[in-house]
Scaffold this motif. Structure first.
Motif, PDB file in Angstrom:
ATOM      1  N   ARG A  70       0.838  -1.199   0.000  1.00  0.00           N
ATOM      2  CA  ARG A  70       0.000   0.000   0.000  1.00  0.00           C
ATOM      3  C   ARG A  70       0.878   1.256   0.000  1.00  0.00           C
ATOM      4  O   ARG A  70       0.604   2.220  -0.722  1.00  0.00           O
TER       5      ARG A  70
ATOM      6  N   THR B 231       1.453   4.815  -2.818  1.00  0.00           N
ATOM      7  CA  THR B 231       1.666   6.230  -2.508  1.00  0.00           C
ATOM      8  C   THR B 231       2.990   6.717  -3.091  1.00  0.00           C
ATOM      9  O   THR B 231       3.075   7.819  -3.655  1.00  0.00           O
TER      10      THR B 231
ATOM     11  N   CYS C 181       2.640   7.265  -6.799  1.00  0.00           N
ATOM     12  CA  CYS C 181       1.932   8.525  -7.073  1.00  0.00           C
ATOM     13  C   CYS C 181       2.843   9.725  -6.847  1.00  0.00           C
ATOM     14  O   CYS C 181       2.754  10.732  -7.568  1.00  0.00           O
ATOM     15  N   ASP C 182       3.716   9.629  -5.868  1.00  0.00           N
ATOM     16  CA  ASP C 182       4.685  10.707  -5.638  1.00  0.00           C
ATOM     17  C   ASP C 182       5.623  10.852  -6.831  1.00  0.00           C
ATOM     18  O   ASP C 182       5.963  11.972  -7.234  1.00  0.00           O
TER      19      ASP C 182
ATOM     20  N   ASP D 290      -4.390  11.051  -6.782  1.00  0.00           N
ATOM     21  CA  ASP D 290      -4.596  10.883  -5.349  1.00  0.00           C
ATOM     22  C   ASP D 290      -4.525   9.385  -5.035  1.00  0.00           C
ATOM     23  O   ASP D 290      -5.332   8.606  -5.564  1.00  0.00           O
ATOM     24  N   PRO D 291      -3.599   8.944  -4.202  1.00  0.00           N
ATOM     25  CA  PRO D 291      -3.499   7.502  -3.939  1.00  0.00           C
ATOM     26  C   PRO D 291      -4.652   6.935  -3.116  1.00  0.00           C
ATOM     27  O   PRO D 291      -4.928   5.734  -3.197  1.00  0.00           O
ATOM     28  N   GLU D 292      -5.332   7.774  -2.344  1.00  0.00           N
ATOM     29  CA  GLU D 292      -6.362   7.242  -1.443  1.00  0.00           C
ATOM     30  C   GLU D 292      -7.507   6.554  -2.183  1.00  0.00           C
ATOM     31  O   GLU D 292      -7.914   5.447  -1.791  1.00  0.00           O
TER      32      GLU D 292
END
Length: 297
Positions: free
Chosen positions: A114, A118, A121-122, A132-134
């Protein structure tokens, strides 16, 4: 005859269709476990194991789809050795304390995977693409799968950045892509110890991806006694002629020759699950898997 592996042919003179390396929507494949198993059954496999990345969540779901086929519980475990990612195929995970310990380690692997989303995405943000990773993580969680690069690829398509999942991988998410982040993993020694404690058999996935024969040979020289006994000489998208070097290594180091398609559905190069293991390797594989736990149906 190997218990639970139903056949009516001469094992010592006939090739066998099997599947020991494939992926479903529980990790980074595009089809659910039942469909993978059904397609393998249509091809006529007699031994099957779903090997999703760092999860065994879909294994039980495949067994009911393949009556008369020996189905094993397994996975492709992400490991590290000397800075390299090593993909360890694990087949025949049994019940008991060993499986409990393996599952506990997989929980940690899932947390790290997980975090990888993130980080990807960065990296995309650093080249001007903002995701947005969420929502990506929430969607994977709702579907009951381990988040992976395919989830980011879908988000890139939905955002209009890419026109297909393949395009997203080609431009950003391939192993050499600008947004890729290496898969987290435990040490190879730890992975082998965990798998060995479950009663499973272990093999090296797609050795050709390590690029150097000497690296592969050194891995087996170091870890053969720790349970790294199988080598995936026959691989779905590689010409059988390319197996010869691995077959010579198997003969030299007394390794078990295995085969797998590495089927991922629309995201992979293999067209279907299932692969044929030549006759001369069947008896040895049969003996190796004797006594390994299958999934009861």
């Amino acid at each position: 005859m190997l218990s639970g592996w139903v056949v009516d042919k001469d094992w010592y003179s006939a090739a066998v269709r099997l599947e020991l390396h494939c992926h479903s929507t529980c990790s980074d494949g595009s089809l659910p476990p039942e469909q993978i198993a059904a397609r393998a059954g249509e091809y006529g496999v007699e031994l099957f194991c779903l090997t999703d990345h760092d999860t065994m969540a879909g294994c039980e779901r495949t067994a009911a789809t393949l009556p008369g086929v020996r189905v094993l519980r397994g996975l492709e475990l992400s490991c590290k050795h000397e800075g390299r990612t090593i993909h360890l195929l694990v087949w025949g995970v049994g019940e008991g304390p060993g499986r409990v310990q393996l599952e506990l380690q997989l929980v940690e692997q899932h947390r790290l995977r997980r975090a990888r989303i993130t980080a990807i995405c960065d990296r995309l943000a650093a080249i001007g693409i903002h995701l947005d990773p969420e929502p990506i993580l929430a969607s994977a969680s709702a579907a009951g799968r381990i988040p992976g690069r395919p989830d980011v690829a879908r988000a890139l398509v939905e955002a209009g950045v890419c026109n297909s999942l393949r395009n997203a991988f080609d431009r950003f998410l391939s192993d050499e892509g600008p947004a890729n982040v290496p898969v987290p993993g435990i040490s190879l020694a730890e992975g082998l110890a965990l798998a060995r404690a479950t009663g499973a058999r272990m093999g090296l996935a797609h050795p050709h991806t390590l690029k150097h024969f000497a690296i592969v040979k050194s891995l087996f020289a170091e870890f053969r006694a720790e349970g790294l006994e199988g080598i995936e000489a026959y691989y779905g998208t590689v010409s059988p002629a390319h197996a010869e070097g691995w077959l010579r290594l198997a003969a030299e180091l007394d390794l078990i020759v295995t085969a797998g398609s590495d089927f991922h559905g629309e995201l992979g190069e293999s067209k279907r699950p299932g692969i044929e293991l030549p006759a001369r390797h069947v008896a040895r594989l049969r003996e190796w898997f004797a006594g390994v736990a299958g999934i009861a149906t």
